[in-house]
Design an enzyme around this catalytic site. Structure first.
Site, PDB file in Angstrom:
ATOM      1  N   CYS A 143       3.079  17.140 -20.891  1.00  0.00           N
ATOM      2  CA  CYS A 143       4.354  16.610 -21.381  1.00  0.00           C
ATOM      3  C   CYS A 143       4.358  16.580 -22.914  1.00  0.00           C
ATOM      4  CB  CYS A 143       4.627  15.253 -20.759  1.00  0.00           C
ATOM      5  SG  CYS A 143       6.347  14.693 -20.973  1.00  0.00           S
ATOM      6  N   HIS A 161       4.261  16.393 -15.119  1.00  0.00           N
ATOM      7  CA  HIS A 161       3.177  15.412 -14.972  1.00  0.00           C
ATOM      8  C   HIS A 161       2.379  15.716 -13.699  1.00  0.00           C
ATOM      9  CE1 HIS A 161       4.192  12.575 -18.210  1.00  0.00           C
ATOM     10  NE2 HIS A 161       5.431  12.971 -18.004  1.00  0.00           N
ATOM     11  N   GLU A 196      -0.327  14.451 -12.802  1.00  0.00           N
ATOM     12  CA  GLU A 196      -1.070  13.269 -12.352  1.00  0.00           C
ATOM     13  C   GLU A 196      -0.295  12.398 -11.383  1.00  0.00           C
ATOM     14  OE1 GLU A 196       1.025  11.930 -16.171  1.00  0.00           O
ATOM     15  OE2 GLU A 196       0.187  13.759 -15.317  1.00  0.00           O
ATOM     16  N   SER A 225     -15.497 -15.335  -7.565  1.00  0.00           N
ATOM     17  CA  SER A 225     -14.135 -15.852  -7.445  1.00  0.00           C
ATOM     18  C   SER A 225     -13.586 -15.711  -6.032  1.00  0.00           C
ATOM     19  CB  SER A 225     -13.218 -15.089  -8.406  1.00  0.00           C
ATOM     20  OG  SER A 225     -13.107 -13.731  -8.005  1.00  0.00           O
ATOM     21  N   GLY A 226     -14.256 -14.903  -5.212  1.00  0.00           N
ATOM     22  CA  GLY A 226     -13.715 -14.573  -3.903  1.00  0.00           C
ATOM     23  C   GLY A 226     -13.009 -13.237  -3.901  1.00  0.00           C
ATOM     24  N   GLY A 227     -12.823 -12.640  -5.100  1.00  0.00           N
ATOM     25  CA  GLY A 227     -12.159 -11.352  -5.214  1.00  0.00           C
ATOM     26  C   GLY A 227     -13.136 -10.196  -5.143  1.00  0.00           C
ATOM     27  N   VAL A 228     -12.589  -8.981  -5.115  1.00  0.00           N
ATOM     28  CA  VAL A 228     -13.417  -7.797  -4.920  1.00  0.00           C
ATOM     29  C   VAL A 228     -14.262  -7.490  -6.155  1.00  0.00           C
ATOM     30  CG1 VAL A 228     -11.545  -6.228  -5.609  1.00  0.00           C
ATOM     31  CG2 VAL A 228     -13.407  -5.375  -4.201  1.00  0.00           C
ATOM     32  N   ASP A 229     -13.740  -7.715  -7.364  1.00  0.00           N
ATOM     33  CA  ASP A 229     -14.474  -7.324  -8.570  1.00  0.00           C
ATOM     34  C   ASP A 229     -15.789  -8.082  -8.706  1.00  0.00           C
ATOM     35  OD1 ASP A 229     -12.232  -5.813  -8.996  1.00  0.00           O
ATOM     36  OD2 ASP A 229     -11.414  -7.089 -10.578  1.00  0.00           O
ATOM     37  N   SER A 230     -15.715  -9.409  -8.632  1.00  0.00           N
ATOM     38  CA  SER A 230     -16.943 -10.196  -8.782  1.00  0.00           C
ATOM     39  C   SER A 230     -17.891  -9.962  -7.615  1.00  0.00           C
ATOM     40  CB  SER A 230     -16.615 -11.685  -8.920  1.00  0.00           C
ATOM     41  OG  SER A 230     -15.932 -12.177  -7.779  1.00  0.00           O
ATOM     42  N   ALA A 231     -17.341  -9.726  -6.416  1.00  0.00           N
ATOM     43  CA  ALA A 231     -18.192  -9.484  -5.248  1.00  0.00           C
ATOM     44  C   ALA A 231     -18.974  -8.182  -5.397  1.00  0.00           C
ATOM     45  CB  ALA A 231     -17.348  -9.451  -3.977  1.00  0.00           C
TER      46      ALA A 231
END
Length: 534
Positions: free
Chosen positions: A97, A184, A186, A238-244
């Site tokens: 683009c 584009h 992508e 935290s219970g979330g995916v990132d920290s797990a």
């Protein structure tokens, strides 16, 4: 690419074994998406600002460069420019683009304001397959978003594709390995866009498809071991995916020198606290400290209705609880002759880009662990800081984490507190938690839980709605159903849920959740709205 002050992008400083594809960002809303698509082709990528000097770009030993789109016209005052030296460096380049136009302009092609813009789905005619369109249909749908157009390719280039409104929709000079497309590739609306990107990366640029989950795990484990040695680590779950996933990866690297602290603030969704305590520990063997602090958070939130105040209070209390646990664990470690020196953080690559963090990045505020006292300063271990969210999920699968944890939808740090419009009370938490459980159950039964970016219930706690239930007049709470589709949460569209699914959700909520007599569906996109209500 001049020496002017430029946007601050965090350098990951990672993966020395990979020569990266650098996505040069001209302010495109799709820059991160381009980088993700490159990685989907198993090629490592990073994003850098458009005004990074050529010498600095080349010092990173890029395998290829991709010039992103951007909001400017090449004729706008102060519009980003490219140093022509970049195209003489022998590095393969793909312009997309605006990047297509700025390449043409820098190499003596012609970019014109034709007066005919193209936005949305457009039919592309392939006139010469070349490298990018080899083996692809001669007519295909692509996604356009431009006002200016390249009307004459630079000397040495051949035009390979066009549209009714754009005579030079793609060009290439395979000898110098320079390529450009006006559309584009992508975005999913470009039917063969991934094929075009793959052809550029693997054929045009000769990149090796070695960016795989197995390699990522092995490399991350090695890096963590090298950083921490025999040191002890702490991680706030935290219970979330990132920290797990961050904790699971570090656990694989260092074993029982990691302790995870799960601060249960009582604001999680139904069953989540139990799932962390049961399933996460079972799948990783991690040493977990479960701090049950629901009463403490409830007391601190009493009488508060302002959403920013809620966030500040929850963040403050989280820090205090985590600090107390960290002190206790550090005291225990010192009694054993050791010391906790590292904090594991679930920072992702978009956080690095958006914050402009240097290698020693600050703790993400929305993880609620920022602002620790001076005597509790740890060295950060950020094993996910080069990864996008979708890569983190695949990494979690590779590490053997339960599907319910890996595919958990994004959830705000303050939890259900910001899904109650009004004061947060234990009674209201039970209402929104029950409504949310119904919503997620029905979405899961419909097989849509992975197609929808986020789906949840919001309780309008300060609103009463008149209704009729059991032949009696009622004044109950309205519940808002929010469901959105998104690639990265930067933009989002409301999900077109089937009417029969909406009906089932509504019927179950008003029949199974006490004090609720109305369900409404939020059909606002982002922008102008946000995904969360508060």
């Amino acid at each position: 690419m001049n020496e002017s002050p430029r946007a601050s992008y965090g350098s990951t400083g990672a993966h020395p074994g990979y020569d990266p594809v650098l996505v040069i960002d001209f302010g495109a809303q799709y820059a991160q998406l381009i980088a993700r698509r490159v990685r989907e082709c198993h090629v490592y990528s990073e994003i850098v600002p458009w005004d990074m000097p050529v010498a600095e770009i080349l010092a990173r030993r890029p395998a290829a460069l991709i010039l992103s789109g951007g909001p400017k016209s090449v004729y706008s005052p102060g519009a980003p420019r490219v140093d022509p030296a970049l195209f003489a460096a022998g590095v393969p380049v793909l312009g997309i683009c605006y990047g297509h136009q700025v390449m043409a302009q820098a190499l003596d092609g012609t970019v014109a304001r034709t007066g005919t813009a193209e936005y949305g789905a457009t039919r592309l005619r392939v006139d010469d397959p070349g490298v990018l369109f080899d083996g692809l249909p001669t007519s295909q749908q692509v996604w356009m978003s431009h006002g200016d157009s390249v009307t004459a390719a630079p000397p040495g280039f051949r035009v390979t594709a066009s549209t009714p409104s754009t005579p030079v929709a793609a060009f290439e000079d395979p000898t110098r390995r320079l390529y450009g497309v006006q559309f584009h590739p992508e975005v999913v609306h470009s039917e063969r866009g991934m094929d075009v990107l793959r052809h550029f990366l693997l054929v045009g640029a000769g990149c090796r498809p070695s960016w795989t989950m197995i390699n990522i795990v092995e490399e991350a484990v090695t890096a963590v071991r090298a950083q921490v040695g025999n040191g002890r680590l702490i991680c706030g779950l935290s219970g979330g995916v990132d920290s797990a996933v961050a904790a699971a990866l570090v656990q694989r690297a260092v074993g029982d020198t990691l302790t995870c602290v799960f601060v249960d603030h009582g604001l999680l969704r139904a069953g989540e606290a139990e799932q962390v305590e049961r399933d996460f520990v079972a799948s990783t063997g991690v040493d977990l400290v479960h701090v049950k602090a629901a009463d403490r958070f409830a007391s601190a939130l009493a009488g508060v209705t302002d959403p920013e105040q809620k966030r500040k209070i929850i963040g403050r209390e989280f820090i205090r609880v985590f600090e107390e646990s960290a002190r206790e664990l550090d005291a225990r470690a010192e009694a054993e002759g050791t010391h906790i020196g590292f904090l594991v953080q679930g920072t992702l690559y978009p956080d690095v880009i958006e914050s402009g963090s240097p290698t020693a990045a600050k703790i993400k505020s929305h993880h609620n662990v920022g602002g620790l006292p001076d005597d509790l300063q740890f060295d950060l271990v950020e094993p996910l800081r080069t990864l996008f969210k979708d890569e983190v999920r695949r990494l979690g699968e590779e590490l053997g984490l339960p599907e319910d944890i890996v595919w958990r939808q994004p959830f705000p740090g303050p939890g259900l507190a910001v899904r109650i419009i009004g004061e947060v009370t234990p009674e209201r938490l039970e209402i929104v938690r029950a409504a949310d459980a119904v919503v997620r159950d029905e979405i899961r039964r419909a097989g849509l839980d992975r197609e929808i970016w986020q789906v949840f219930a919001v309780l309008l706690a300060d609103v009463r709605s008149v209704g009729v239930q059991g032949d009696e007049r009622t004044y109950g709470f309205p519940v808002v159903l929010r469901a959105v589709t998104s690639e990265d949460a930067m933009t989002a569209d409301w999900a077109r849920l089937p009417y029969d699914l909406l009906e089932r959700i509504s019927n179950r909520v008003v029949n199974e959740v006490g004090q609720v007599n109305r369900v409404v569906y939020d059909i606002t996109s982002k922008p102008p709205g946000t995904i969360e209500w508060e």
